[in-house]
Design an enzyme around this catalytic site. Structure first.
Site, PDB file in Angstrom:
ATOM      1  N   ARG A 120       6.917  -4.883  -7.425  1.00  0.00           N
ATOM      2  CA  ARG A 120       7.029  -6.178  -7.112  1.00  0.00           C
ATOM      3  C   ARG A 120       6.161  -7.074  -8.019  1.00  0.00           C
ATOM      4  O   ARG A 120       6.504  -8.364  -8.198  1.00  0.00           O
ATOM      5  CB  ARG A 120       6.515  -6.487  -5.675  1.00  0.00           C
ATOM      6  N   GLY A 122      15.489  -3.446   1.732  1.00  0.00           N
ATOM      7  CA  GLY A 122      14.954  -2.573   2.589  1.00  0.00           C
ATOM      8  C   GLY A 122      15.572  -1.112   2.476  1.00  0.00           C
ATOM      9  O   GLY A 122      15.432  -0.551   1.479  1.00  0.00           O
TER      10      GLY A 122
END
Ligand code: AMP
Length: 397
Positions: free
Chosen positions: A40, A354
Site C-alpha cells: 500500500r 478483499g
C-alpha cells in the site's frame, strides 16, 4: 454518480501545501509491529512523487488499524514514515500529532519538495465522526486536498470527505484509475459484460447483484452464496452455508434476470465434504442434490467449464468473491480455474478488492488482470451503484 473528477494534473500544486490522504493501513507483525507487507505504501508513490516533482510541499495522512479515537502507540504511523522515506529516497518528516502544535509547526515550515506524515488520523475521535472542527483543522494545514485512499472512499470521515468542504479537492492517480476502469466498466462496458460473484454470503452482495442486473449481460454465481440460490430453486444443500431469510430474494433475482434477459448461471456441480477442514475428502455431487451431512466447498468441473466459457466470450469481466474455500488447496480449483480464465482472456478484467484480490495474488495471477481494486468494501459499494462520499466530494471535471 459522476466519476469524471479532477485529478492532481488539473490543479497547479507548485509552491502549494498539499494534504494527501493515503491508504497506509498496512499489515504489521503483532509482536514486533514491523510492517509485513508494504504494497500500500508502494502504491501511493506515483501520486506522492508527482506532487513532490511538481514543487508541492506534501502533508501525507492516513489511518492505521482501529484505535477507535484513542492514542495507541502500537498503531503509530512512525514506522510507515520510515518505510516511506526509504522508498521515496528522501526524508519523511514525522509529526507527533495530527492537528496539534507539532503538526502545525512542521506543516508551516514545510518547503516545496519536502514531505511530512501526520500521526494516525483515527487517534482523533473527530476523524471517524467526520467532525467539522477536526476536518477544518486538517484543512488549515494545506492549500489543496488530494484524495488517494480508495479503500476508504465509501466512508464519510473527516479526512476522506469532510476536509473537501474547506479545500479544492482532487483525486490522486490511484483513485483516478479506480474511477476510470471500474466506472467505465459500469457506465459503458465493452460487451458482453460478465459479472462473477462469489464469497461467503448472499446478504453481503445483495446490492451488487441487484445493481449488476441492470448492466451485466451474464452473471455467474459461485462460492458459499450459491447454496441459498440452489435451495431457493428447490435444491437440497445439506449442511452448506445457507441464509434462510434470503430465499425469497434469491427467487426474485432469478426472476428479474429472466425478465431482463440477463443470463444468470448457477453451479451445476459441487465439490462437497463431510466437514469444513483442509484435509476433508472432496466428493463431487449434483449442485441441486447435495446429500444430508455434506457441505458445498467449491464449484465442480462442469461448472468450471461453463463459467470459463462465459469468461472466454466476454468483453469485460468483473469478479468479486472466491468460487470456493480457496484457502484449502483441495477446494481451490474453482477459484484457480476462474482466475486462470481471466488471466488468459482478452477481456478487460477487474477484480474486486478483499478476498478476491487476495485469492488472485495467492494463485499468482495478479499481474495478468487489467485492474485489481485496492478497496474491498469500497469496490463493493461502487458496484452497488452507491454514492461514495470520498468521490462525490471531489471537484467535477
Ligand atoms: P467474502 O468475504 O464474502 O468475499 O467471502 C470470502 C470467503 O468465502 C472466503 O474466505 C472463502 O473461503 C469463503 N467461501 C467461498 N466459498 C465457500 C463455501 N462454499 N463454503 C464456505 N465458505 C466459502
Amino acid at each position: 454518480m459522476n466519476y469524471n473528477k479532477k485529478t492532481v494534473r488539473d490543479v497547479d500544486v507548485k509552491g502549494k501545501k498539499v494534504l494527501c490522504r493515503c491508504d497506509f493501513n498496512v499489515p504489521q507483525d503483532k509482536a514486533t509491529g514491523a510492517i509485513t507487507d508494504d504494497q500500500r505504501i508502494v502504491a501511493a508513490l506515483p501520486t506522492l512523487r508527482y506532487l513532490l516533482e511538481q514543487g508541492a510541499a506534501v502533508i501525507a495522512c492516513s489511518h492505521l488499524g482501529k484505535p477507535k479515537g484513542e492514542w495507541k502507540q502500537s498503531l503509530s504511523l512512525a514506522p510507515v514514515a520510515q518505510r516511506l522515506g526509504q522508498l521515496l529516497g528522501q526524508e519523511v518528516i514525522f509529526a507527533q500529532d495530527i492537528v496539534g502544535e507539532d503538526a502545525q509547526g512542521k506543516a508551516a515550515g514545510l518547503q516545496p519538495g519536502q514531505i511530512m506524515l501526520l500521526e494516525n488520523l483515527r487517534f482523533d475521535p473527530g476523524e471517524e465522526k467526520n467532525d467539522p472542527a477536526f476536518a477544518k483543522a486538517l484543512a488549515s494545514l494545506a492549500d489543496i486536498y488530494v484524495s488517494d485512499a480508495f479503500g476508504t472512499v465509501h466512508r464519510a470521515h473527516a479526512s476522506t470527505a469532510g476536509v473537501a468542504a474547506y479545500l479544492p479537492a482532487v483525486s490522486g492517480f490511484l483513485i483516478q484509475k479506480e474511477l476510470e476502469i471500474m466506472g467505465g466498466a459500469i457506465a459503458h462496458p465493452k460487451r458482453p459484460l460478465v459479472a462473477i460473484l462469489g464469497g461467503a454470503k448472499v446478504s453481503s452482495k445483495i446490492g451488487v447483484i441487484h445493481n449488476l442486473l441492470d448492466v451485466a449481460d451474464t452473471i455467474l454465481i459461485g462460492g458459499g452464496m450459491a447454496y441459498t440460490f440452489a435451495k431457493a430453486l428447490g435444491g437440497s444443500v445439506g449442511t452448506s452455508l445457507l441464509e434462510e431469510d434470503r430465499l425469497d430474494y434469491c427467487r426474485e433475482m432469478v426472476d428479474k434476470a429472466k425478465a431482463k434477459g440477463v443470463e444468470f448461471l448457477l453451479p451445476v456441480d459441487t465439490l462437497c465434504a463431510a466437514q469444513f477442514s483442509a484435509d476433508a475428502q472432496p466428493e463431487l455431487v449434483d449442485a441441486m442434490a447435495i446429500p444430508d451431512g455434506r457441505m458445498g466447498m467449491d464449484i465442480g468441473p462442469k461448472t468450471i467449464a461453463r463459467f470459463t466459457q462465459a469468461v472466454q466470450g466476454a468483453g469485460t469481466v468483473i469478479w468479486n468473491g472466491p468460487m470456493g474455500v480457496f484457502e484449502f488447496p483441495a477446494f481451490a480449483e474453482g477459484t484457480r480455474a476462474l482466475a486462470r480464465a481471466l488471466a488468459e482472456s482478452e477481456a478487460i478484467t477487474i477484480v474486486g478488492g478483499g478476498d478476491s484480490a487476495a485469492a488472485v495474488a495467492q494463485l499468482g495471477y495478479a499481474d495478468r488482470m487489467t485492474h485489481i481494486s485496492t478497496g474491498g468494501g469500497a469496490s463493493l459499494e461502487f458496484l452497488e451503484g452507491k454514492e461514495l462520499p470520498g468521490v462525490a466530494c471531489l471537484l467535477d471535471k
